[in-house]
Design an enzyme around this catalytic site. Structure first.
Site, PDB file in Angstrom:
ATOM      1  N   ASP A 164       7.865  56.185  49.986  1.00 18.84           N
ATOM      2  CA  ASP A 164       7.520  55.074  49.111  1.00 18.84           C
ATOM      3  C   ASP A 164       8.485  54.977  47.933  1.00 18.84           C
ATOM      4  OD1 ASP A 164       6.506  57.526  48.091  1.00 18.84           O
ATOM      5  OD2 ASP A 164       5.176  56.437  46.744  1.00 18.84           O
ATOM      6  N   GLU A 165       8.544  53.819  47.329  1.00 17.86           N
ATOM      7  CA  GLU A 165       9.268  53.574  46.076  1.00 17.86           C
ATOM      8  C   GLU A 165      10.690  54.154  46.069  1.00 17.86           C
ATOM      9  OE1 GLU A 165       5.455  53.292  43.057  1.00 17.86           O
ATOM     10  OE2 GLU A 165       6.259  55.267  43.509  1.00 17.86           O
TER      11      GLU A 165
END
Length: 533
Positions: A338-339
């Site tokens: 993620d991210e």
């Protein structure tokens, strides 16, 4: 006249006597309350048939394990350990069969239909019998039995009874195979004892997966023999600049053992290619420029990335996954994803194409945050969805399309299941980037229809993540997890037909005295009609 006065005095005395007779003398037990109805537990059982005489736990009660199965005996010992302090009863465990006491039975007629985690609980005047096909089901049945007893049974000092369980039958099995909770030990480090305390709380509500977020920008929390500075240096701090910490391999084994004894599978996560500053600070060669950045103690995200073109990156990943896989008996290994804002899309896809086969090479199934669906999810991979109401339609469609192509999903919508979101603007802990998440909002959604275009059969289950940017103690964990965690547990376990906020909030309120007895520091949500103190 004297006779009339005497008669009047005698009547007054008699009346006074009748009045005092209705008040128990000091130290006497209060009148026995009716036992809790069988359908008042959390998660809601699949099927309940009430009726018949209640069972009373007494000083001659035995816990019977017919057949003497080793795992059943261990579960019986666990139950005895839970009940002895408050009841003051010996509750001996015996392998002798019998028609009285608490009977824990593996196998038997109809047990196979309950599945791997289901159980049947039958209560009558002489016995309570829990039967299951597998030990996990027996353990879950014990958690139900525990909730059917008065809340004071959770105390560690002798309490007054009576200890009664209503008559009838529960037949129960879970809706989803994956019912998880995640604990972020990277932003703030939590000791083995603190993790064990949370495991015990998860087990009460039939959670069966403990996802440990073991690495992030602020700290690396697991010892890796082939890369020792990850833990000794990368694990030396945390958010705010505290001392941090890490688990030795023996520490991690102890967490796994403790969770396994409570029928929870540990899912370790090493987040990559982003959320990696602790690793980058520990080894300069993992950086594209060969220079290690300083350790990080803030809370920003998206600024770090492993160097995708470098071979050293994949040597590092192979070693880390190999060592963690060897320590982890469960089937899953979480690779984050993620991210990764500092990783180009092309590099992200290339990275995931190389890392997923490494997970498979060491015998594990890869789980990634739902951004994995923007790459090429491997066959059998699982995507964990953490989007929320404001997530764009294109991103939701991307996840749904992956599900249609065989990628299974774990649902953790941030504005429903993230336990670190504030309850309201006055909550002293937590964050609010996904909005405020009160107890009703956390409970009132249906995993089977949450992503309309994703096939319902693609839903592996649900998980309640707890990120720790603002949390540093067990009391903090409990304040944010309770009362929301039991609701996510119910969404994972109970049939959709049982879902009803109005009745759930009443069952949830009844858990308050139990949490008081256990010393759980819960948030007294104004949405829940807690019993008066």
């Amino acid at each position: 006249m004297r006779r009339r006065r005497l008669l009047f005095s005698l009547l007054l005395v008699a009346a006074a006597g009748l009045g005092t007779a209705a008040v128990p003398p000091p130290g006497a037990a209060a009148p026995a309350a009716a036992p809790a109805p069988l359908d008042q537990v959390i998660p809601a059982p699949a099927s309940v048939h009430s009726g018949g005489s209640a069972f009373t736990l007494g000083d001659r009660t035995r816990i019977r394990v017919p057949g003497g199965s080793g795992e059943a005996k261990k579960i019986a010992g666990h139950l005895a350990g839970l009940l002895r302090p408050a009841t003051g009863f010996d509750l001996p465990v015996t392998t002798k069969d019998g028609r009285d006491g608490i009977v824990l039975r593996l196998g038997g007629r109809g047990a196979k239909s309950l599945g791997d985690e289901g159980y049947r609980l039958t209560s009558g005047s002489r016995a309570v019998t829990i039967s299951a096909a597998r030990p996990a089901g027996l353990f879950h049945g014990v958690q139900t039995l525990r909730q059917l007893l008065p809340a004071d049974v959770e105390r560690q000092s002798t309490q007054r009874g009576p200890w009664r369980i209503a008559g009838g039958t529960i037949a129960d099995s879970p809706r989803y195979a994956y019912r998880g909770a995640m604990l972020d030990v990277s932003r703030h480090f939590f000791t083995v004892a603190q993790v064990k305390r949370y495991i015990d709380q998860l087990a009460m509500y039939k959670i069966n997966k403990l996802h440990l977020h073991l690495s992030d920008d602020q700290g690396w929390r697991i010892a890796i023999k082939s890369w020792p500075r990850l833990a000794t240096y990368g694990g030396s701090t945390q958010v705010g600049g505290g001392a941090g910490g890490y688990y030795t391999k023996d520490d991690y084994r102890e967490i796994v053992r403790y969770a396994t004894d409570r029928y929870l599978t540990v899912v370790p996560e090493i987040d990559m290619p982003g959320h990696t500053n602790a690793a980058l600070a520990s080894y300069a060669q993992l950086n594209c420029n060969g220079q290690a950045p300083p350790l990080y103690t803030g809370t920003e995200v998206g600024f770090s990335s492993l160097c995708v073109p470098k071979q050293e990156t994949y040597d590092f990943i192979d070693d880390v996954i190999r060592e963690i896989a060897a320590l982890t008996p469960g089937p899953y290994l979480h690779i984050g994803g993620d991210e990764a804002h500092s990783t180009s899309h092309e590099d992200y896809v290339a990275f995931m194409d190389k890392v997923q086969p490494v997970v498979a090479k060491y015998g594990k199934t890869a789980i990634g945050w739902h951004q994995l669906t923007g790459a090429h999810p491997a066959k059998g991979a699982v995507a964990q969805y953490w989007g929320y109401d404001k997530t764009g339609a294109a991103e939701r469609r991307q996840v749904a399309d992956a599900a249609k192509n065989g990628t299974r999903l774990i649902l953790s919508p941030a504005d429903r299941a993230y336990l670190d979101m504030k309850y309201d603007r006055n909550t002293p802990l937590g964050l609010a980037w996904a909005g405020y998440v009160d107890a009703k909002r956390s409970y009132d959604w249906n995993p089977g229809t949450y992503l309309p275009d994703a096939p319902e059969q693609s839903i592996l289950g649900v998980e309640a993540p707890l990120w720790s940017e603002t949390l540093s103690t067990s009391a903090h964990i409990e304040y944010m997890a309770f009362p929301r965690l039991p609701g996510i547990a119910e969404l994972g376990w109970s049939p959709a037909s049982t879902h009803d906020w109005a009745s759930y909030r009443e069952r949830l309120a009844a858990q308050g005295p139990r949490w008081d007895a256990l010393g759980i520091n819960y948030y007294r949500s104004p949405e829940v009609p807690w019993p008066a103190e």
